[in-house]
Design a protein around this motif. Structure first.
Motif, PDB file in Angstrom:
ATOM      1  N   VAL A  76      13.811   3.013   0.747  1.00  0.00           N
ATOM      2  CA  VAL A  76      14.303   3.149  -0.632  1.00  0.00           C
ATOM      3  C   VAL A  76      13.114   3.186  -1.598  1.00  0.00           C
ATOM      4  N   ALA A  77      12.179   2.261  -1.425  1.00  0.00           N
ATOM      5  CA  ALA A  77      11.019   2.186  -2.323  1.00  0.00           C
ATOM      6  C   ALA A  77      10.155   3.442  -2.196  1.00  0.00           C
ATOM      7  N   ASP A  78      10.041   3.972  -0.976  1.00  0.00           N
ATOM      8  CA  ASP A  78       9.255   5.181  -0.746  1.00  0.00           C
ATOM      9  C   ASP A  78       9.868   6.356  -1.520  1.00  0.00           C
ATOM     10  N   MET A  79      11.176   6.467  -1.458  1.00  0.00           N
ATOM     11  CA  MET A  79      11.843   7.558  -2.174  1.00  0.00           C
ATOM     12  C   MET A  79      11.750   7.383  -3.684  1.00  0.00           C
ATOM     13  N   GLU A  80      11.901   6.144  -4.139  1.00  0.00           N
ATOM     14  CA  GLU A  80      11.746   5.863  -5.566  1.00  0.00           C
ATOM     15  C   GLU A  80      10.316   6.175  -6.006  1.00  0.00           C
ATOM     16  N   GLY A  81       9.351   5.836  -5.116  1.00  0.00           N
ATOM     17  CA  GLY A  81       7.931   5.991  -5.418  1.00  0.00           C
ATOM     18  C   GLY A  81       7.508   7.440  -5.574  1.00  0.00           C
ATOM     19  N   GLU A  82       8.280   8.351  -4.937  1.00  0.00           N
ATOM     20  CA  GLU A  82       7.927   9.766  -5.035  1.00  0.00           C
ATOM     21  C   GLU A  82       7.990  10.262  -6.463  1.00  0.00           C
ATOM     22  N   GLU A 122       0.832  -0.330  -0.570  1.00  0.00           N
ATOM     23  CA  GLU A 122       0.823  -1.230   0.587  1.00  0.00           C
ATOM     24  C   GLU A 122       2.154  -1.947   0.756  1.00  0.00           C
ATOM     25  N   ALA A 123       2.761  -2.304  -0.382  1.00  0.00           N
ATOM     26  CA  ALA A 123       4.058  -2.997  -0.309  1.00  0.00           C
ATOM     27  C   ALA A 123       5.113  -2.088   0.306  1.00  0.00           C
ATOM     28  N   VAL A 124       5.103  -0.807  -0.078  1.00  0.00           N
ATOM     29  CA  VAL A 124       6.048   0.153   0.495  1.00  0.00           C
ATOM     30  C   VAL A 124       5.862   0.229   2.006  1.00  0.00           C
ATOM     31  N   HIS A 125       4.607   0.411   2.428  1.00  0.00           N
ATOM     32  CA  HIS A 125       4.363   0.611   3.857  1.00  0.00           C
ATOM     33  C   HIS A 125       4.524  -0.666   4.673  1.00  0.00           C
ATOM     34  N   ARG A 126       4.261  -1.796   4.040  1.00  0.00           N
ATOM     35  CA  ARG A 126       4.460  -3.056   4.750  1.00  0.00           C
ATOM     36  C   ARG A 126       5.919  -3.134   5.203  1.00  0.00           C
ATOM     37  N   ASN A 127       6.818  -2.700   4.321  1.00  0.00           N
ATOM     38  CA  ASN A 127       8.225  -2.697   4.708  1.00  0.00           C
ATOM     39  C   ASN A 127       8.588  -1.505   5.586  1.00  0.00           C
ATOM     40  N   LYS A 128       8.159  -0.316   5.195  1.00  0.00           N
ATOM     41  CA  LYS A 128       8.661   0.888   5.860  1.00  0.00           C
ATOM     42  C   LYS A 128       8.181   1.018   7.305  1.00  0.00           C
ATOM     43  N   THR A 129       6.914   0.745   7.551  1.00  0.00           N
ATOM     44  CA  THR A 129       6.434   0.827   8.938  1.00  0.00           C
ATOM     45  C   THR A 129       5.896  -0.507   9.454  1.00  0.00           C
ATOM     46  N   GLY A 130       5.355  -1.329   8.547  1.00  0.00           N
ATOM     47  CA  GLY A 130       4.686  -2.555   8.983  1.00  0.00           C
ATOM     48  C   GLY A 130       5.612  -3.580   9.606  1.00  0.00           C
ATOM     49  N   SER A 162       1.922  18.291   4.177  1.00  0.00           N
ATOM     50  CA  SER A 162       3.177  18.160   3.428  1.00  0.00           C
ATOM     51  C   SER A 162       3.111  17.016   2.414  1.00  0.00           C
ATOM     52  N   ASP A 163       2.306  15.986   2.697  1.00  0.00           N
ATOM     53  CA  ASP A 163       2.196  14.877   1.744  1.00  0.00           C
ATOM     54  C   ASP A 163       1.628  15.367   0.415  1.00  0.00           C
ATOM     55  N   ILE A 164       0.569  16.199   0.512  1.00  0.00           N
ATOM     56  CA  ILE A 164      -0.035  16.716  -0.717  1.00  0.00           C
ATOM     57  C   ILE A 164       0.961  17.616  -1.436  1.00  0.00           C
ATOM     58  N   ALA A 165       1.614  18.501  -0.652  1.00  0.00           N
ATOM     59  CA  ALA A 165       2.575  19.431  -1.242  1.00  0.00           C
ATOM     60  C   ALA A 165       3.704  18.669  -1.950  1.00  0.00           C
ATOM     61  N   ASN A 166       4.118  17.537  -1.357  1.00  0.00           N
ATOM     62  CA  ASN A 166       5.225  16.767  -1.930  1.00  0.00           C
ATOM     63  C   ASN A 166       4.766  15.706  -2.940  1.00  0.00           C
ATOM     64  N   HIS A 167       3.466  15.734  -3.291  1.00  0.00           N
ATOM     65  CA  HIS A 167       2.897  14.746  -4.206  1.00  0.00           C
ATOM     66  C   HIS A 167       3.200  13.331  -3.753  1.00  0.00           C
ATOM     67  N   LYS A 168       3.102  13.106  -2.435  1.00  0.00           N
ATOM     68  CA  LYS A 168       3.384  11.777  -1.886  1.00  0.00           C
ATOM     69  C   LYS A 168       2.251  10.822  -2.223  1.00  0.00           C
ATOM     70  N   ASN A 169       2.606   9.556  -2.402  1.00  0.00           N
ATOM     71  CA  ASN A 169       1.604   8.522  -2.548  1.00  0.00           C
ATOM     72  C   ASN A 169       1.017   8.230  -1.169  1.00  0.00           C
ATOM     73  N   THR A 170      -0.300   8.454  -1.010  1.00  0.00           N
ATOM     74  CA  THR A 170      -0.952   8.193   0.281  1.00  0.00           C
ATOM     75  C   THR A 170      -2.285   7.499   0.042  1.00  0.00           C
ATOM     76  N   TYR A 171      -2.838   6.948   1.127  1.00  0.00           N
ATOM     77  CA  TYR A 171      -4.149   6.293   1.024  1.00  0.00           C
ATOM     78  C   TYR A 171      -5.252   7.284   0.654  1.00  0.00           C
TER      79      TYR A 171
END
Lengths: 295, 295
Positions: A159-165, A175-183, A240-249
């Protein structure tokens, strides 16, 4: 322990968990299309890194990793359900996963949603029915798996990842998003293995720190591979992350900065394990493997 | 026991379960939109017939129904998740449920899918964490709930129901669909209550037969209400089964034939309970209520 020992361990347990997953689906008395859809995504797995972590954690206490087979099967089912639902048109809308068409592309959206629901539910059934675990272990593992996967864990992360987009995140927010989503699911892998291995509270605490660091390392490498990785090896489109303007490291830190951050986390993961008296060479090699994987 | 006693019992425990559900959502540390979406559908509940069955079953053994509060909350969460997913555009594509816009109409498709996933996962966490149940009870309840809801239960029923829309089913096939789609969760309600109440194996067997009959009765009355019911009381459009060429009891048996079938199953449910030495008046009244309900 040498890399070839890790490779042997991974090969052996990848085969065992895949056999177990096939068995659990084939033994279902369910509509054929549902079984096929569940099996399709379960068999499209990659390195089975989560089950391998669970088995390696048990192994580090000198116990037989096979006792964790049902917990590992449940874990992989929940990981797989999350991929099926994440790929849906209303979510990430992905057509390709590990080089194969995504579940809804093959079985349609309704069956994909239901196959995910079925995998999630079946996971808990398998732990509850396991002949290898005590009632106390079952309850603890179910509680931890549900917490890791549920509304305060993996689902919250999605949910946070989608909101974050919709906006730019800070490094802390990312980090908080990924701690939940994959961590959280990676942390469960290690924790469940430690629990089955008979860890003390102090050992569990160290394992949790190790899991925290490799969870972030895993996500950073994922982000890096989306920029510099090989489409062939990854089995999906890169960039695709760049194309989708995803938040990445890399977007926040540059690729070079992300690589430094990755190394920091892997070093810290290994340092944590150095505090323990048990045999953790496999777990250390897994940390290194996560940082250097190309798929 | 008089109807007013059942009404009092239902009123008291409807209030208690709704309070518990609100508590469980409000105590979550999750993204606000996820909590809202989960809460929205949980609070749009009807008579809470499944929790009431569970409480009534415990009560019939002279035990305090409150011990079943967490199992009932989990049960209602899983029932609610199934409604959210069933209403999705790729499934039944419903806009209205109990007089309110469906979850995806309010929160969007992605959040609706995730709210369902979260409710399903949280349900197992709540049972695992329950302070009211022994480890043995937790494992048994989780196993039964997962079996009732999973790939051999409710999910199988939903898949078969969707497949069945493409063809005309026989009465046996229709019953098989509903036994999974709605019957299994109703059977769980009764069985979990009996288990918490301390039923013997023989008593459990009788309860299962009772649950089988009221499950079918429930579905027949659902089908009849779609033809003769009030849109206002039902909170949804009627006549949609005919419009969608759905397989229903009245379509196979006429409304009159369906009513006769309904009466048969209610009579058999009550007859089963007459074999027991315990106090089953509430459960008998619930069987009668299911057959005469108008919403």
């Amino acid at each position: 322990m040498s890399q070839s020992t890790l490779a042997d361990f991974m090969k052996e347990y990848k085969q065992k968990i895949e056999q177990k997953l096939r068995f659990y689906i084939s033994s279902l008395d369910s509509p054929p299309v549902l079984k096929e859809a569940m099996d399709y995504s379960l068999q499209a797995g990659g390195k089975r890194i989560r089950p391998v972590l669970l088995f390696a954690a048990i192994n580090s206490f000198g116990k037989d990793p096979e006792r964790g087979m049902d917990a590992a099967a449940a874990l992989e089912m929940i990981h797989t359900y999350s991929l099926i639902h994440d790929d849906l048109p209303s979510m990430d809308d992905d057509d390709l996963r590990r080089g194969k068409p995504t579940n809804h592309k093959v079985y349609g959206e309704a069956n994909a949603i239901l196959a995910g629901d079925a995998l999630l539910t079946y996971a808990f059934q398998i732990i509850a029915q396991s002949p290898d675990l005590s009632e106390k272990e079952k309850v603890a593992i179910i509680e931890q798996l549900a917490k890791a996967a549920g509304p305060e864990g993996m689902v919250a992360g999605q949910v946070a990842d989608m909101e974050g987009e919709k906006k730019a995140l800070t490094l802390e927010e990312l980090e908080a998003v990924h701690r939940n989503k994959t961590g959280r699911l990676i942390a469960f892998s290690v924790r469940a293995g430690a629990l089955i291995g008979g860890a003390t509270e102090a050992e569990l605490a160290v394992f949790e720190k190790y899991a925290y660091h490799i969870g972030i390392a895993f996500q950073i490498q994922d982000d890096i591979l989306d920029i510099v990785g090989s489409e062939e090896k990854l089995g999906k489109r890169v960039g695709s992350d760049i194309a989708n303007h995803k938040n990445t490291y890399p977007a926040l830190l540059t690729v070079r900065g992300a690589r430094e951050k990755l190394k920091e986390h892997v070093d810290q993961a290994i340092e944590e394990l150095n505090r323990l008296d048990i045999e953790t060479a496999l777990l250390k090699d897994i940390a290194l493997m996560i940082a250097t994987r190309d798929s």
